[in-house]
Design an enzyme around this catalytic site. Sequence first.
Site, PDB file in Angstrom:
ATOM      1  N   HIS A 165       0.817  -1.226   0.000  1.00  0.00           N
ATOM      2  CA  HIS A 165       0.000   0.000   0.000  1.00  0.00           C
ATOM      3  C   HIS A 165       0.843   1.264   0.000  1.00  0.00           C
ATOM      4  O   HIS A 165       0.315   2.358  -0.164  1.00  0.00           O
ATOM      5  CB  HIS A 165      -0.947  -0.010   1.201  1.00  0.00           C
ATOM      6  N   ASP A 371       3.494   9.485  -1.049  1.00  0.00           N
ATOM      7  CA  ASP A 371       2.310   8.763  -0.580  1.00  0.00           C
ATOM      8  C   ASP A 371       2.041   7.625  -1.552  1.00  0.00           C
ATOM      9  O   ASP A 371       2.094   7.830  -2.779  1.00  0.00           O
ATOM     10  CB  ASP A 371       1.108   9.727  -0.576  1.00  0.00           C
TER      11      ASP A 371
HETATM   12  C1  GDG Z   1      -2.118   3.979   3.289  1.00  0.00           C
HETATM   13  C2  GDG Z   1      -1.119   4.632   2.327  1.00  0.00           C
HETATM   14  C3  GDG Z   1      -2.844   4.516   0.514  1.00  0.00           C
HETATM   15  C4  GDG Z   1      -8.657  10.770   7.640  1.00  0.00           C
HETATM   16  N1  GDG Z   1      -9.018  11.629   8.601  1.00  0.00           N
HETATM   17  C5  GDG Z   1     -10.218  11.225   9.073  1.00  0.00           C
HETATM   18  C6  GDG Z   1     -10.599  10.096   8.362  1.00  0.00           C
HETATM   19  N2  GDG Z   1      -9.608   9.827   7.490  1.00  0.00           N
HETATM   20  C7  GDG Z   1      -9.617   8.701   6.507  1.00  0.00           C
HETATM   21  C8  GDG Z   1      -9.727   9.224   5.091  1.00  0.00           C
HETATM   22  C9  GDG Z   1      -9.087   8.094   4.287  1.00  0.00           C
HETATM   23  C10 GDG Z   1      -8.058   7.503   5.267  1.00  0.00           C
HETATM   24  O1  GDG Z   1      -8.382   8.007   6.564  1.00  0.00           O
HETATM   25  C11 GDG Z   1      -6.635   7.929   4.937  1.00  0.00           C
HETATM   26  O2  GDG Z   1      -6.218   7.218   3.796  1.00  0.00           O
HETATM   27  P1  GDG Z   1      -4.943   7.653   2.924  1.00  0.00           P
HETATM   28  O3  GDG Z   1      -4.914   6.865   1.688  1.00  0.00           O
HETATM   29  O4  GDG Z   1      -5.014   9.128   2.655  1.00  0.00           O
HETATM   30  O5  GDG Z   1      -3.652   7.438   3.844  1.00  0.00           O
HETATM   31  P2  GDG Z   1      -2.978   6.256   4.768  1.00  0.00           P
HETATM   32  O6  GDG Z   1      -3.734   6.089   6.034  1.00  0.00           O
HETATM   33  O7  GDG Z   1      -1.561   6.700   4.942  1.00  0.00           O
HETATM   34  O8  GDG Z   1      -3.066   4.885   3.922  1.00  0.00           O
HETATM   35  C12 GDG Z   1      -1.853   5.437   1.271  1.00  0.00           C
HETATM   36  C13 GDG Z   1      -3.706   3.734   1.489  1.00  0.00           C
HETATM   37  O9  GDG Z   1      -2.919   3.058   2.471  1.00  0.00           O
HETATM   38  C14 GDG Z   1      -4.561   2.692   0.756  1.00  0.00           C
HETATM   39  O10 GDG Z   1      -3.773   1.852  -0.033  1.00  0.00           O
HETATM   40  O11 GDG Z   1      -3.678   5.340  -0.285  1.00  0.00           O
HETATM   41  O12 GDG Z   1      -0.934   5.996   0.352  1.00  0.00           O
HETATM   42  O13 GDG Z   1      -0.205   5.481   3.053  1.00  0.00           O
HETATM   43  O14 GDG Z   1     -10.017   7.107   3.996  1.00  0.00           O
HETATM   44  O15 GDG Z   1     -11.077   9.447   4.812  1.00  0.00           O
HETATM   45  N3  GDG Z   1     -11.777   9.455   8.568  1.00  0.00           N
HETATM   46  C15 GDG Z   1     -12.604   9.978   9.527  1.00  0.00           C
HETATM   47  N4  GDG Z   1     -12.268  11.078  10.283  1.00  0.00           N
HETATM   48  C16 GDG Z   1     -11.102  11.720  10.100  1.00  0.00           C
HETATM   49  O16 GDG Z   1     -10.816  12.710  10.797  1.00  0.00           O
HETATM   50  N5  GDG Z   1     -13.798   9.396   9.743  1.00  0.00           N
END
Ligand code: GDG
Length: 490
Positions: A165, A371
Site C-alpha cells: 500500500h 504517498d
Molecule cells: C495507506 C497509504 C494509501 C482521515 N481523517 C479522518 C478520516 N480519514 C480517513 C480518510 C481516508 C483515510 O483516513 C486515509 O487514507 P490515505 O490513503 O489518505 O492514507 P494512509 O492512512 O496513509 O493509507 C496510502 C492507502 O494506504 C490505501 O492503499 O492510499 O498511500 O499510506 O479514507 O477518509 N476518517 C474519519 N475522520 C477523520 O478525521 N472518519
Amino acid sequence: MKRIILVSNRLPVTVEHGADGFTVTRSVGGLATALRGAHAWADAVWIGWPGACGPLDEHRRARLDLELARLGTVPVHLSAEEVAGFYDGFANGLLWPLFHYITGVLPLRLEGWREYQEVNARFADAVARNYRPDDLVWVHDYQLMLVPGMLRRRLPEARIGFFLHIPFPSVELFATLPHREKLLEGLLGSDLVGFHTDAYRRHFADSVHRILGARTDPYRIRHAGRDVRLGTFPIGVDPAVFAEGGQRQDVAREVAALRGDGSCKLLVGIDRLDYTKGISRRLLAFDALLANRPEWRGRVRLVQIAVPSRTGVRAYTRLRNEVDALVGRINGTYGTAHWTPVHYINRAVPQTQLFAFYRAADAMLVTPLRDGMNLVAKEFVATRTDEDGVLVLSEFAGAAAELTEAVLVNPYDVERTAEAYHRALTMPAPERQARMRALRRHVLENDVYSWADSFLRALAIDRSTSVKPTFAPWPPRRTPAGGVATRSRS
Ligand code: GDG
C-alpha cells in the site's frame, strides 16, 4: 468460488473495554473499506491483530476470539513488546520513512528486526492453521513482507498474493537496508505482487535484479525455480458512499455553516498527522500565499484536520510540535479579531464532517512529500457530485499518476505551491468544472471494488498469464509553466 484468506496487520475491528467485559465492532475507513467487498466474497476469513486488548484471562480471551470469529476474523494477539519492536520499531520506525524517502528520520540504531521476523512467523502460522487447499491468500502491506516466503515453505502449492500500500522506493534507497535480501525473498514467496503505480512495480523489479541477481522483466520475475508475477493495481474508493454522504441534509447544513456568506474562501487539508503528508510545508505555502499576495488576507482560511497517529514513535511527537508552532506563528502574524487564517483540528472528526469539508472546500490540498496512493484525493472527487472544487495534488502521491487533471505541485517547492493555491482559488468556473468532471469520470470508473476484483482475478488465474498494465507511466505530463496537461484518453 474460491475462499479468500485476507491477511493484514490490523483487523478491521475495534475492541472496546467496559466494566462488564468488551464490545467488538467493525471499524470503518482505509483498508477496512477497501477490502469489505473481498471480505464479503464467499466465506472469506481475515487474519490480523485486533489491537491492544489488555490483559485477558483465558476465559475472556476465548470469548473475545469467539466474537471475532462471528465477524469472520481470526486474531493474532501481540504483546506490548512485540508491538514496540515489530510495529513501532521496525515497520514504522524504519520501513515507513525509508520507503517514503524521508531519510532524515531514520534511526541510527536499527531496532525490531527480531520482533519483525517473529511476528511475521506468527502471522504465517495463523494462515497455515486456517488454510484449506484451493484458498487464495492475500497478504497486505509493509508490516508483513516476510509472510509470503514463510508460507511458501510450508504450503508450496498455495496461491499467495501480496499488495504493497506504500511506495516501493528506488533501488538506490532500498539497497541501504541491511535486511534487503530477506525482505525481497519474503515477497518473492508470492505468486503475484501488486503495487499502486508502474513506478513502484519497476523499482521492485530493479531491486530484485540488482540485489538478488534474478532474471526480471516488467511483469515477471524468475526466482528459485518459480515465476512471480508483478502488477499495477491502483486502489480506489467506494464512490456511492461519498456521493450519498455529500448530499445528505445534515451535511448540507454543515456545508452552509462552513461557507458562511461566501466572502471567505476555504482551503481544506485532511491527513493522519504523519511527516510523509507534507503538512508543515503545506502550512508554509499558505504562509507564503498570505505574505506574497496580501489581497488574500481576511479572504481565505485553511482548515487542517490532522488525526493523531503512531504516537509511540518519536518522530511523530516532533512533528506535532512543529505543526503546532507553525499554526501558532501564522495565526499570530496574520490573524485579526475577525479572522483566523488556520483552523487546526488535531483529532479525528466524524465521517459526516468529513463529507462536509470535502463538499465545502474551494480547494482540497493533498500535498504529501510521498504517498503510496492517497485516498483523501479520491474521496474528495467522489464527494463532488456538484462538479466543482479544485484538487491541488502532490506529484509524489501515487494518485498523481491517475488524477492528472488536478493542479499538480511539487510540495518541496513552497513558493510555487503558494502560487498553485492562488491559481486554484482564482480558477474560472468552466475550467474547474471541466477538470472535476474528468477527475470524477476516472474515480467513478476505477473504484475500490474493481481494484480488489482485478487483483483477485489476476491471482486466481493461471500462473503463466501476465498481468497487463493499467495506467499511463509516471511522471504525469506537465506544461513548461508548471501547469497541468490534461491527459488525453483514447
Ligand atoms: C495507506 C497509504 C494509501 C482521515 N481523517 C479522518 C478520516 N480519514 C480517513 C480518510 C481516508 C483515510 O483516513 C486515509 O487514507 P490515505 O490513503 O489518505 O492514507 P494512509 O492512512 O496513509 O493509507 C496510502 C492507502 O494506504 C490505501 O492503499 O492510499 O498511500 O499510506 O479514507 O477518509 N476518517 C474519519 N475522520 C477523520 O478525521 N472518519
